[in-house]
Design a protein around this motif. Sequence first.
Motif, PDB file in Angstrom:
ATOM      1  N   ASP A 289       0.832  -1.216   0.000  1.00 56.11           N
ATOM      2  CA  ASP A 289       0.000   0.000   0.000  1.00 56.11           C
ATOM      3  C   ASP A 289       0.862   1.259   0.000  1.00 56.11           C
ATOM      4  N   GLY A 290       1.904   1.277  -0.848  1.00 59.25           N
ATOM      5  CA  GLY A 290       2.753   2.449  -0.987  1.00 59.25           C
ATOM      6  C   GLY A 290       3.985   2.440  -0.108  1.00 59.25           C
ATOM      7  N   GLN A 291       4.098   1.519   0.802  1.00 56.41           N
ATOM      8  CA  GLN A 291       5.262   1.404   1.675  1.00 56.41           C
ATOM      9  C   GLN A 291       6.140   0.251   1.195  1.00 56.41           C
ATOM     10  N   THR A 292       7.427   0.498   0.986  1.00 47.83           N
ATOM     11  CA  THR A 292       8.347  -0.565   0.581  1.00 47.83           C
ATOM     12  C   THR A 292       8.772  -1.355   1.811  1.00 47.83           C
ATOM     13  N   ILE A 293       8.518  -2.651   1.759  1.00 50.94           N
ATOM     14  CA  ILE A 293       8.846  -3.548   2.860  1.00 50.94           C
ATOM     15  C   ILE A 293       9.699  -4.684   2.313  1.00 50.94           C
ATOM     16  N   LYS A 294      10.839  -4.918   2.968  1.00 45.90           N
ATOM     17  CA  LYS A 294      11.752  -5.973   2.545  1.00 45.90           C
ATOM     18  C   LYS A 294      11.550  -7.203   3.436  1.00 45.90           C
TER      19      LYS A 294
END
Length: 227
Positions: free
Chosen positions: A125-130
């Motif tokens: 939802d627009g947040q980059t998560i690794k």
Amino acid sequence: MLIGILQTGQAPDALRDEMGDYPDFFRELLANRGLQFRSYHVEGMQFPVSVHDCDGWLITGSRHGAYEDHPFIKPLEDFIRKSIAEKVPMVGICFGHQIIAQAMGGKVERYGEGWAVGPTDYDFDGQTIKLNAWHRDQVTEVPEGATVCASNEFCENAALVYGDRAFTVQAHPEFKDEFVDGLLRTRAPGLVPPDVMAAAAAKLGHDNDAAAVADRIADFFKQNRNK
């Protein structure tokens, strides 16, 4: 809040004594978030008596394909549908993500582009998560009633939310880099292409965002629901 861990696979024998097994990983990932845990080895046909035996359910990863013919698959699909129908919250990780989608009318397939392995970026939802990934199957058709809440170019349906009933993630927030390294040594040879293995190994050793997804999982379980 008591969460039942539905174990659908096991860590490789060569790693289990040192690093633990899948339920151990989730207990550590979700520690200190107001949750308690009870495990059921559903891969070995140990199922809860009722979907109300726990306050919520978490389905682990597995080396099996959701579309394969194993004795536990159909009973697990029935359990998923009943849990969702009776508003008992459910979380699925990797295989869990896939089997919930399949049980609810979606489609899971062996992905033609191959494997996702190791640290991987996802757009939540627009947040980059690794997160660490380890899969070559994917949800290729999203079931009715589910909404995509994470994706990347390789995996379009990387996380799904089914209202307040289920939240599922294709990646493995519970896999630490040390375990991925162990998988590269024990499970990947002859299965994962060498170039994919090398690229994954080169990305290990940096921080990832597993804690942020752990928070999302805990918040999902604990949200208020109209029973």
